[in-house]
Motif scaffolding. Structure first.
Motif, PDB file in Angstrom:
ATOM      1  N   LYS A 101      67.570  12.902  50.810  1.00 11.04           N
ATOM      2  CA  LYS A 101      66.271  13.505  50.691  1.00 11.04           C
ATOM      3  C   LYS A 101      66.046  15.053  50.963  1.00 11.04           C
ATOM      4  CE  LYS A 101      62.802  10.254  51.773  1.00 11.04           C
ATOM      5  NZ  LYS A 101      61.534  10.061  52.845  1.00 11.04           N
ATOM      6  N   LYS A 102      66.782  15.821  51.804  1.00 13.52           N
ATOM      7  CA  LYS A 102      66.926  17.093  52.228  1.00 13.52           C
ATOM      8  C   LYS A 102      67.520  17.723  50.920  1.00 13.52           C
ATOM      9  CE  LYS A 102      66.560  16.960  57.210  1.00 13.52           C
ATOM     10  NZ  LYS A 102      67.450  16.986  58.667  1.00 13.52           N
ATOM     11  N   MET A 103      68.741  17.320  50.640  1.00  8.67           N
ATOM     12  CA  MET A 103      69.719  18.004  49.754  1.00  8.67           C
ATOM     13  C   MET A 103      68.656  18.064  48.450  1.00  8.67           C
ATOM     14  SD  MET A 103      72.288  18.963  51.161  1.00  8.67           S
ATOM     15  CE  MET A 103      73.505  19.400  49.880  1.00  8.67           C
ATOM     16  N   LYS A 104      68.035  16.816  48.009  1.00  5.56           N
ATOM     17  CA  LYS A 104      67.282  16.775  46.791  1.00  5.56           C
ATOM     18  C   LYS A 104      66.169  17.706  46.934  1.00  5.56           C
ATOM     19  CE  LYS A 104      67.798  12.110  44.893  1.00  5.56           C
ATOM     20  NZ  LYS A 104      67.262  10.952  44.832  1.00  5.56           N
ATOM     21  N   GLU A 105      65.442  18.056  48.036  1.00  3.35           N
ATOM     22  CA  GLU A 105      64.422  18.950  48.110  1.00  3.35           C
ATOM     23  C   GLU A 105      65.085  20.295  47.772  1.00  3.35           C
ATOM     24  OE1 GLU A 105      60.873  20.544  48.624  1.00  3.35           O
ATOM     25  OE2 GLU A 105      61.294  18.638  48.076  1.00  3.35           O
ATOM     26  N   ILE A 106      66.111  20.650  48.792  1.00  4.02           N
ATOM     27  CA  ILE A 106      66.824  21.889  48.222  1.00  4.02           C
ATOM     28  C   ILE A 106      67.103  22.325  47.070  1.00  4.02           C
ATOM     29  CG2 ILE A 106      69.110  23.387  49.230  1.00  4.02           C
ATOM     30  CD1 ILE A 106      68.878  21.904  51.991  1.00  4.02           C
ATOM     31  N   LYS A 107      67.887  21.365  46.455  1.00  2.00           N
ATOM     32  CA  LYS A 107      67.855  21.323  44.896  1.00  2.00           C
ATOM     33  C   LYS A 107      66.631  21.715  44.037  1.00  2.00           C
ATOM     34  CE  LYS A 107      72.296  18.938  44.606  1.00  2.00           C
ATOM     35  NZ  LYS A 107      72.997  17.926  44.037  1.00  2.00           N
ATOM     36  N   ARG A 108      65.629  20.908  44.520  1.00  2.00           N
ATOM     37  CA  ARG A 108      64.433  21.060  43.679  1.00  2.00           C
ATOM     38  C   ARG A 108      63.662  22.444  43.881  1.00  2.00           C
ATOM     39  NH1 ARG A 108      59.334  21.414  44.674  1.00  2.00           N
ATOM     40  NH2 ARG A 108      59.284  21.145  46.663  1.00  2.00           N
ATOM     41  N   GLN A 109      63.964  22.899  45.136  1.00  2.00           N
ATOM     42  CA  GLN A 109      63.320  24.268  45.592  1.00  2.00           C
ATOM     43  C   GLN A 109      64.186  25.207  44.950  1.00  2.00           C
ATOM     44  OE1 GLN A 109      63.264  24.621  49.813  1.00  2.00           O
ATOM     45  NE2 GLN A 109      61.503  23.362  49.998  1.00  2.00           N
ATOM     46  N   GLU A 110      65.737  25.180  44.826  1.00  2.00           N
ATOM     47  CA  GLU A 110      66.533  26.050  44.323  1.00  2.00           C
ATOM     48  C   GLU A 110      66.128  26.078  42.585  1.00  2.00           C
ATOM     49  OE1 GLU A 110      70.427  24.909  45.018  1.00  2.00           O
ATOM     50  OE2 GLU A 110      70.260  26.026  47.143  1.00  2.00           O
ATOM     51  N   LEU A 111      65.957  25.052  42.004  1.00  2.00           N
ATOM     52  CA  LEU A 111      65.593  24.850  40.595  1.00  2.00           C
ATOM     53  C   LEU A 111      64.106  25.859  40.467  1.00  2.00           C
ATOM     54  CD1 LEU A 111      66.994  23.571  38.017  1.00  2.00           C
ATOM     55  CD2 LEU A 111      65.403  21.857  38.361  1.00  2.00           C
ATOM     56  N   ALA A 112      63.247  25.424  41.121  1.00  2.00           N
ATOM     57  CA  ALA A 112      62.078  25.845  41.157  1.00  2.00           C
ATOM     58  C   ALA A 112      62.187  27.729  41.173  1.00  2.00           C
ATOM     59  CB  ALA A 112      61.143  25.342  42.294  1.00  2.00           C
ATOM     60  N   GLU A 113      62.848  27.998  42.081  1.00  2.00           N
ATOM     61  CA  GLU A 113      63.200  29.354  42.352  1.00  2.00           C
ATOM     62  C   GLU A 113      63.920  29.866  41.199  1.00  2.00           C
ATOM     63  OE1 GLU A 113      62.733  32.938  44.308  1.00  2.00           O
ATOM     64  OE2 GLU A 113      61.975  31.235  44.910  1.00  2.00           O
ATOM     65  N   LYS A 114      64.800  29.407  40.443  1.00  2.00           N
ATOM     66  CA  LYS A 114      65.329  29.833  39.452  1.00  2.00           C
ATOM     67  C   LYS A 114      64.150  29.891  38.182  1.00  2.00           C
ATOM     68  CE  LYS A 114      69.488  28.577  36.646  1.00  2.00           C
ATOM     69  NZ  LYS A 114      70.604  27.492  36.157  1.00  2.00           N
ATOM     70  N   ARG A 115      63.733  28.853  38.113  1.00  2.00           N
ATOM     71  CA  ARG A 115      62.752  28.768  36.830  1.00  2.00           C
ATOM     72  C   ARG A 115      61.619  30.068  37.024  1.00  2.00           C
ATOM     73  NH1 ARG A 115      61.790  22.593  36.678  1.00  2.00           N
ATOM     74  NH2 ARG A 115      63.622  21.953  35.170  1.00  2.00           N
ATOM     75  N   ARG A 116      61.194  30.085  38.407  1.00  2.00           N
ATOM     76  CA  ARG A 116      60.166  31.322  38.650  1.00  2.00           C
ATOM     77  C   ARG A 116      60.856  32.474  38.406  1.00  2.00           C
ATOM     78  NH1 ARG A 116      59.305  34.878  42.477  1.00  2.00           N
ATOM     79  NH2 ARG A 116      60.850  33.908  43.658  1.00  2.00           N
ATOM     80  N   LYS A 117      61.959  32.878  38.748  1.00  2.00           N
ATOM     81  CA  LYS A 117      62.764  34.022  38.333  1.00  2.00           C
ATOM     82  C   LYS A 117      62.804  34.263  36.668  1.00  2.00           C
ATOM     83  CE  LYS A 117      65.308  34.821  42.634  1.00  2.00           C
ATOM     84  NZ  LYS A 117      66.513  34.966  43.326  1.00  2.00           N
ATOM     85  N   GLU A 118      63.191  33.255  36.047  1.00  3.90           N
ATOM     86  CA  GLU A 118      63.431  33.239  34.646  1.00  3.90           C
ATOM     87  C   GLU A 118      62.170  33.557  34.089  1.00  3.90           C
ATOM     88  OE1 GLU A 118      65.275  29.477  33.336  1.00  3.90           O
ATOM     89  OE2 GLU A 118      67.269  30.249  34.255  1.00  3.90           O
ATOM     90  N   ALA A 119      61.144  33.042  34.613  1.00  7.39           N
ATOM     91  CA  ALA A 119      59.816  33.220  33.775  1.00  7.39           C
ATOM     92  C   ALA A 119      59.225  34.524  34.249  1.00  7.39           C
ATOM     93  CB  ALA A 119      58.600  32.213  34.640  1.00  7.39           C
ATOM     94  N   GLU A 120      59.460  35.195  35.614  1.00  5.75           N
ATOM     95  CA  GLU A 120      59.071  36.618  35.829  1.00  5.75           C
ATOM     96  C   GLU A 120      60.055  37.394  34.890  1.00  5.75           C
ATOM     97  OE1 GLU A 120      60.085  38.753  39.618  1.00  5.75           O
ATOM     98  OE2 GLU A 120      58.595  36.873  40.313  1.00  5.75           O
TER      99      GLU A 120
END
Length: 126
Positions: A101-120
């Motif tokens: 669960k923790k690993m999935k959450e970390i990956k989700r957060q990393e993906l969300a961060e990556k998308r946010r940066k791409e969107a920026e």
């Protein structure tokens, strides 16, 4: 004179018979007392043997009971070991799920961060 020797002879015989009768009575008494003694000894032996048999039975029963209790204790310990092993396995699986669960959450957060940066970046390029 002849009569007197006969009378003394018969008196001797009478005395001898009395002695013989007395000896026989004494022998009979001795035989009876020996028989009584023998019966008493036999009874004591029988009682002793009964007591010994009873003690053997009691010891056997005690040993059987102790053996049964030991087996029950071993079975209980074995059950507890199995229960503990099962509980440990469940804890391990739970820990693995938590880790996943923790690993999935970390990956989700990393993906969300990556998308946010791409969107920026995309906004900056416009």
């Amino acid at each position: 004179a002849v009569v007197s020797t006969q009378s003394t002879g018969s008196a001797k015989e009478l005395e001898e018979e009395k002695r013989e009768a007395a000896r026989k009575r004494i022998e009979e008494k001795e035989v009876k007392s020996q028989q009584v003694l023998n019966k008493k000894k036999q009874r004591e032996n029988e009682l002793r043997l009964k007591r010994i048999e009873k003690e053997k039975r009691m010891r056997r029963a005690k040993m059987n009971k102790e053996e049964e209790e030991r087996k029950k204790k071993e079975e209980l310990e074995e059950k507890m070991k199995k229960k503990e092993a099962l509980a440990a396995k469940e804890r391990e699986m739970l820990a693995k799920k938590e880790e996943e669960k923790k690993m999935k959450e970390i990956k989700r957060q990393e993906l969300a961060e990556k998308r946010r940066k791409e969107a920026e970046k995309a906004r900056e390029l416009k």
